[in-house]
Design a protein around this motif. Structure first.
Motif, short mmCIF file in Angstrom:
data_model
loop_
_atom_site.label_atom_id
_atom_site.label_comp_id
_atom_site.label_asym_id
_atom_site.label_seq_id
_atom_site.Cartn_x
_atom_site.Cartn_y
_atom_site.Cartn_z
N ILE A 24 10.87 -22.31 -63.48
CA ILE A 24 11.64 -21.32 -64.23
C ILE A 24 10.93 -21.09 -65.55
N GLU A 25 10.87 -19.83 -65.96
CA GLU A 25 10.24 -19.48 -67.23
C GLU A 25 11.08 -18.43 -67.92
N ARG A 26 11.30 -18.61 -69.22
CA ARG A 26 12.09 -17.68 -70.02
C ARG A 26 11.41 -17.44 -71.35
N SER A 27 11.48 -16.21 -71.82
CA SER A 27 11.04 -15.85 -73.16
C SER A 27 12.07 -14.89 -73.73
N SER A 28 12.22 -14.90 -75.06
CA SER A 28 13.14 -13.96 -75.69
C SER A 28 12.51 -13.41 -76.96
N ALA A 29 13.05 -12.32 -77.43
CA ALA A 29 12.54 -11.64 -78.62
C ALA A 29 12.64 -12.51 -79.87
N GLY A 34 10.26 -20.98 -72.80
CA GLY A 34 10.43 -22.24 -72.07
C GLY A 34 9.91 -22.14 -70.66
N VAL A 35 9.32 -23.23 -70.20
CA VAL A 35 8.83 -23.33 -68.82
C VAL A 35 9.22 -24.71 -68.30
N GLY A 173 14.21 -15.24 -63.18
CA GLY A 173 13.03 -15.94 -63.70
C GLY A 173 12.76 -17.28 -63.06
N ALA A 174 13.52 -17.62 -62.03
CA ALA A 174 13.34 -18.90 -61.34
C ALA A 174 12.85 -18.66 -59.91
N THR A 175 12.00 -19.55 -59.43
CA THR A 175 11.58 -19.55 -58.03
C THR A 175 11.74 -20.96 -57.49
N TRP A 176 12.10 -21.05 -56.22
CA TRP A 176 12.25 -22.37 -55.60
C TRP A 176 11.91 -22.26 -54.13
N ARG A 177 11.39 -23.38 -53.61
CA ARG A 177 11.07 -23.46 -52.18
C ARG A 177 11.18 -24.92 -51.77
#
Length: 188
Positions: A24-29, A34-35, A173-177
């Motif tokens: 998961i990765e997030r960015s904000s203004a 965060g990763v 923003g998240a991926t899972w397998r």
């Protein structure tokens, strides 16, 4: 071709493969970035048992032994930087360190005629008990366990000699397998 229901009783499986990758990765203004990543795999022999009962009832459970790593790296403008890695057995961050978990099967009450397969295990997340408020983003919009750790399948699939369960997706923003492969053990 119809598959005849098995006679009532237990059917044992060997867990032959387990893999998991999530990110998961997030960015904000406002400067938050965060990763988080998590990987785990089968660490030692694991078993799973399906119990077929009269009247079409069934249940299944098994302990899945895994080992792996959880990592997080968050930078904020508050100022804040939080980063750590937790591997299986970690004593500093044990809540987020990958650990053995239970795989379960039961009739799906929301979808009659289907089985609900599920587990609860560590996956990538930007929210955990070890982050200070300067590195927290709230996390309310991350996918929940319902999306990432449950699967709706036809019970007939669970009667096969080899059962492959795939839990995968992308959301917010998240991926899972996650892949879990069960091999039926022949009675001797």
């Amino acid at each position: 071709m119809l598959i005849a229901p098995p006679p009532p009783g237990p059917v044992d499986f060997q867990v032959v493969k387990v893999t998991h990758e999530s990110r998961i990765e997030r960015s904000s203004a406002d400067g938050y970035h965060g990763v988080s990543t998590t990987t785990w795999k089968l660490s030692r022999a694991s078993r799973f048992r399906m119990n077929w009962m009269a009247g079409g009832l069934y249940s299944g459970s098994g302990r899945i032994n895994v080992k792996g790593t959880y990592a997080i790296d968050v930078t904020t403008p508050f100022p804040g930087h939080c980063a750590f890695t937790a591997a299986t057995g970690d004593t500093t961050y044990p809540i987020v360190a990958p650990a053995p978990f239970d795989l379960t099967v039961a009739p799906n009450a929301r979808r009659p005629g289907h089985a609900l397969v599920g587990f609860v295990a560590v996956r990538a997340t930007l929210t955990n008990a070890y982050l200070g408020t300067e590195c927290s983003h709230g996390g309310g919009d991350e996918p929940g366990w319902e999306e990432t750790e449950t699967l709706d399948v036809a019970p007939a699939k669970l009667r096969a000699r080899r059962v492959t369960l795939r839990f995968a997706g992308t959301e917010a923003g998240a991926t899972w397998r996650t892949v879990i492969v069960l091999q039926r053990k022949d009675k001797r």
